[in-house]
Design an enzyme around this catalytic site. Structure first.
Site, PDB file in Angstrom:
ATOM      1  N   GLN A 153       0.896  -1.246   0.022  1.00  0.00           N
ATOM      2  CA  GLN A 153      -0.135  -0.010  -0.189  1.00  0.00           C
ATOM      3  C   GLN A 153       0.862   1.437   0.205  1.00  0.00           C
ATOM      4  O   GLN A 153       1.927   1.201   0.386  1.00  0.00           O
ATOM      5  CB  GLN A 153      -0.843   0.127   1.373  1.00  0.00           C
ATOM      6  CG  GLN A 153      -1.890  -1.118   1.312  1.00  0.00           C
ATOM      7  CD  GLN A 153      -1.289  -2.320   2.117  1.00  0.00           C
ATOM      8  OE1 GLN A 153      -0.143  -2.085   2.830  1.00  0.00           O
ATOM      9  NE2 GLN A 153      -1.564  -3.513   1.597  1.00  0.00           N
ATOM     10  N   VAL A 154       0.255   2.459  -0.364  1.00  0.00           N
ATOM     11  CA  VAL A 154       0.958   3.618  -0.404  1.00  0.00           C
ATOM     12  C   VAL A 154       0.139   4.553   0.249  1.00  0.00           C
ATOM     13  O   VAL A 154      -1.006   4.613   0.110  1.00  0.00           O
ATOM     14  CB  VAL A 154       1.133   4.127  -2.047  1.00  0.00           C
ATOM     15  CG1 VAL A 154       1.769   5.496  -1.897  1.00  0.00           C
ATOM     16  CG2 VAL A 154       1.982   3.426  -2.761  1.00  0.00           C
TER      17      VAL A 154
ATOM     18  N   ASP B 289       8.755  -1.306 -16.574  1.00  0.00           N
ATOM     19  CA  ASP B 289       7.320  -1.329 -16.201  1.00  0.00           C
ATOM     20  C   ASP B 289       6.920  -0.008 -16.459  1.00  0.00           C
ATOM     21  O   ASP B 289       6.258   0.854 -15.651  1.00  0.00           O
ATOM     22  CB  ASP B 289       6.950  -1.671 -14.839  1.00  0.00           C
ATOM     23  CG  ASP B 289       5.512  -2.026 -14.679  1.00  0.00           C
ATOM     24  OD1 ASP B 289       4.821  -2.378 -15.720  1.00  0.00           O
ATOM     25  OD2 ASP B 289       5.110  -2.026 -13.386  1.00  0.00           O
TER      26      ASP B 289
ATOM     27  N   LYS C  15       5.275   4.131   0.814  1.00  0.00           N
ATOM     28  CA  LYS C  15       5.016   2.720   0.182  1.00  0.00           C
ATOM     29  C   LYS C  15       5.380   1.750   1.242  1.00  0.00           C
ATOM     30  O   LYS C  15       6.548   1.790   1.738  1.00  0.00           O
ATOM     31  CB  LYS C  15       5.877   2.287  -1.077  1.00  0.00           C
ATOM     32  CG  LYS C  15       5.447   0.898  -1.579  1.00  0.00           C
ATOM     33  CD  LYS C  15       6.514   0.762  -2.861  1.00  0.00           C
ATOM     34  CE  LYS C  15       6.257   1.494  -3.986  1.00  0.00           C
ATOM     35  NZ  LYS C  15       7.076   0.893  -5.204  1.00  0.00           N
TER      36      LYS C  15
END
Length: 650
Positions: free
Chosen positions: A350-351, A459, A366
């Site tokens: 999660q952030v 990415d 993060k």
């Protein structure tokens, strides 16, 4: 001899008499303040902050008759007190500016002088001498302890490690963060159009004969008739207190002798009372045999269970070591990692949004679980990559934290979030879309060509491009990134990325290269330009796959039909056409067709043009593979498809 208190005040009064001006005529900005005993403290213990102190009245710098800059000299005394003994952050500078203070300046590597958009502009008319205590690769800094001469930006035109030459010509190193008071003299000689900078300890009675830096440069084109003289300093994730103890200016070349008599010793960096209490408590408990026994047992158990994690991280910390946040600091910043602070979640964890106590700096944290599917691999990849990268179009890693099985990465907070949240709406203009493409191009060019190692991101997609408060695009999420030393084949053996953005050869071979990054970037370009996703299931059959639709329209001579009519009417069609064609070429299934990021940035900047026969190359490669490209180059004499266009890059 050392001194403090009233003796320091006496020294400062003597120094102020050199200028013929009172320090009260200085105007402060940010964290700068005039201390009770008469000197300026440009920064305090606030992190990610800057302070400026500029004279309230401008100096007449140029001769109005011929526009030349006459000789002048500036000498000032300074000292830097770091939070950590061997780690400064970030430095300070003498600044000659057309304005009193620098509006819109950023802290950290920008030293409170410029920001990411103003840095390097010829319209700045700013000359500065930096005392830099942090190595920033984006500005080509030579080390983390140097003096530099800067013109209109923070990439020094000349720099040297901090120190001075003694009477025998031997170089003596000086540490800018040693808490010692030092003197720096900046002397410009108009007849020679030469700028000399000399650094020395304050206790030296006479000026070193040989300057530290000597720049043969006429300053007339860079300075206006009236300029303000001031000082600026900044901090980052690690604190430093920057002092300006006194200065004087002569309207000619002058090397005044100094006989200070006594030299001040500045106090150490202040520590929080709570930290001192904890330190005392830890020391006391250490003597407890029971606690020592329990600690040893727990430590041994943790070592056995997490041996791999511990060894890798500690080796990295010793080698690179960005700021390590305390867990309590991040817990407080994110309000206990409450759901209302949650910005997003994914395979990594999660952030959360947070606000650092004391500085009010907004951060993104993060949170990665050690037991998550990708957790440790992504954590190590990210901190070993982005922790050392410095570029205005890359998301900046501020620091990290480890607590038990949890790992935390701390970034600058991007108020506008990720690009994919509003890319597919009509809110973005073409000018904004093109700037986003250009920003990400610049980031990838830095990763592939400019840094000391080749970095393959692996990415690239809209979700991993964040937008800051000034609508600048920043490439982030280096969880899948890989680094390679120059001279080695930059390939990996593990398929990674997001479905739809993975190059065909990566699926076949499992080896990522700079060209696989270019493939994903090509699709990214098309998404941003057209404002639609790569696959649109509900569209007409020929328009379902974006890249196929664009290629079909290109062959039919109406490639711009793939772009929303509002965007087509907003800007010149030629630029749109170039970006669309370049996106198709970058995302071509044959890797040899794809240009390098060096080629791409030249084309987007208008320095190079797409080859006239590029469609023939694209179609030939589509049917006959890489051999089709080579055969076509040999069979068509006027083909302008360059060798660099088919090379993999540096």
């Amino acid at each position: 001899m050392i001194m403090s208190g009233n003796l320091l005040l006496l020294l400062l009064l003597v120094l102020s008499s050199f200028t013929g001006k009172s320090e009260s005529l200085f105007i402060t900005e940010g964290s700068a303040s005039l201390e009770a005993i008469g000197f300026f403290r440009l920064t305090n213990t606030t992190k990610h902050a800057y302070g400026q102190a500029f004279n309230s009245e401008p100096y007449l710098i140029k001769n109005s008759s011929d526009g030349t800059v006459p000789s002048f000299s500036v000498t000032f005394f300074f000292a830097i007190v770091p939070e950590r003994e061997h780690n400064g952050s970030h430095g300070m500078a003498l600044v000659i500016s057309p304005t009193r203070g620098i509006p819109g300046a950023f802290p950290d590597q920008y030293l409170g002088v410029f920001n990411d958009t103003s840095n390097g502009l010829s319209s700045n008319h700013v000359v500065s001498v930096e005392l830099d205590t942090h190595k920033d690769d984006e500005f080509d800094d030579i080390d983390d302890n140097h003096v530099g001469i800067n013109i209109n930006g923070l990439r020094s035109v000349k720099s040297a490690p901090a120190g001075y030459y003694d009477k025998d010509g031997n170089f003596i190193n000086l540490s800018l963060i040693s808490r010692r008071v030092m003197r720096i003299s900046i002397v410009y000689s108009q007849p020679e159009t030469q700028l000399n900078v000399t650094l020395s300890p304050a206790e030296m009675v006479t000026q070193p004969e040989q300057p530290l830096l000597s720049l043969n440069q006429d300053l007339s084109p860079y300075l206006l008739e009236e300029m303000y003289v001031g000082f600026s300093a900044s901090t980052g994730s690690v604190g430093s207190i920057h002092y300006m103890l006194g200065y004087y200016i002569f309207p000619d070349v002058a090397y005044p002798s100094l006989d200070l008599g006594v030299i001040p010793v500045l106090p150490p960096y202040p520590r929080k009372a709570s930290q001192r209490t904890r330190n005392i408590l830890v020391v006391s408990l250490t003597f407890s045999a029971f606690v020592a026994l329990v600690s040893s047992a727990v430590g041994f158990f943790f070592y056995l269970r997490h041996k791999k994690v511990k060894e890798v991280l500690e080796e990295w910390e010793i080698k690179y070591g960005p700021h390590r946040f305390a867990y309590e600091e991040l817990y407080k910043a994110t309000k206990g990692f409450k759901d209302k602070q949650l910005l997003g979640r994914g395979g990594f964890g999660q952030v959360y949004k947070g606000i650092l106590s004391g500085s009010d700096a907004e951060i993104a944290v993060k949170r990665v679980s050690h037991d998550s599917r990708q957790g440790m691999d992504e954590f190590l990849a990210e901190i070993s990559t982005i922790g050392r990268l410095r570029h205005p179009n890359l998301v900046r890693l501020l620091g990290y934290c480890r607590r038990k099985a949890e790992l935390f990465l701390v970034y600058d907070f991007m108020p506008n979030g990720s690009l994919d949240k509003f890319l597919y709406s009509e809110s973005l203009t073409w000018v904004q879309r093109f700037k986003i493409i250009r920003d990400v191009t610049s980031a990838l060019f830095y990763l592939h060509h400019e840094w000391v190692q080749i970095v393959i991101h692996r990415d690239i997609k809209p979700a991993n491009v964040l937008i800051d408060h000034q609508m600048n695009a920043r490439l982030g999420d280096f969880g899948l990134a890989k680094l390679y030393d120059q001279g080695y084949d930059p390939q990996t053996s593990r398929v990674a990325g997001t479905i739809g953005y993975i190059a065909p050869e990566l699926v076949r071979t499992g080896k990522a290269t700079t060209r696989t990054d270019v493939y994903a970037f090509g699709l990214f370009m098309l998404e941003v330009t057209c404002g639609r996703r790569l696959i649109q299931p509900r569209a007409e059959d020929r328009e379902v796959v974006l890249v196929d639709w664009i290629m079909d329209r290109w062959e039919n001579g109406d490639i711009l039909e793939t772009v929303d009519e509002r965007i087509r009417q907003e800007h010149d069609r030629e630029q749109l056409e170039v970006v669309l064609k370049l996106g198709v070429i970058c995302s071509h299934p044959v890797a040899e067709v794809r240009p390098s990021m060096a080629d791409i940035i030249r084309i987007l900047d208008g320095v190079s043009n797409l080859p006239e026969n590029i469609l023939d190359i694209v179609k030939a490669a589509e049917f006959r593979g890489a051999a089709g490209v080579a055969n076509l180059r040999n069979s068509i004499p006027n083909l302008t498809y360059t060798e660099s266009f088919t090379s993999q890059g540096r």
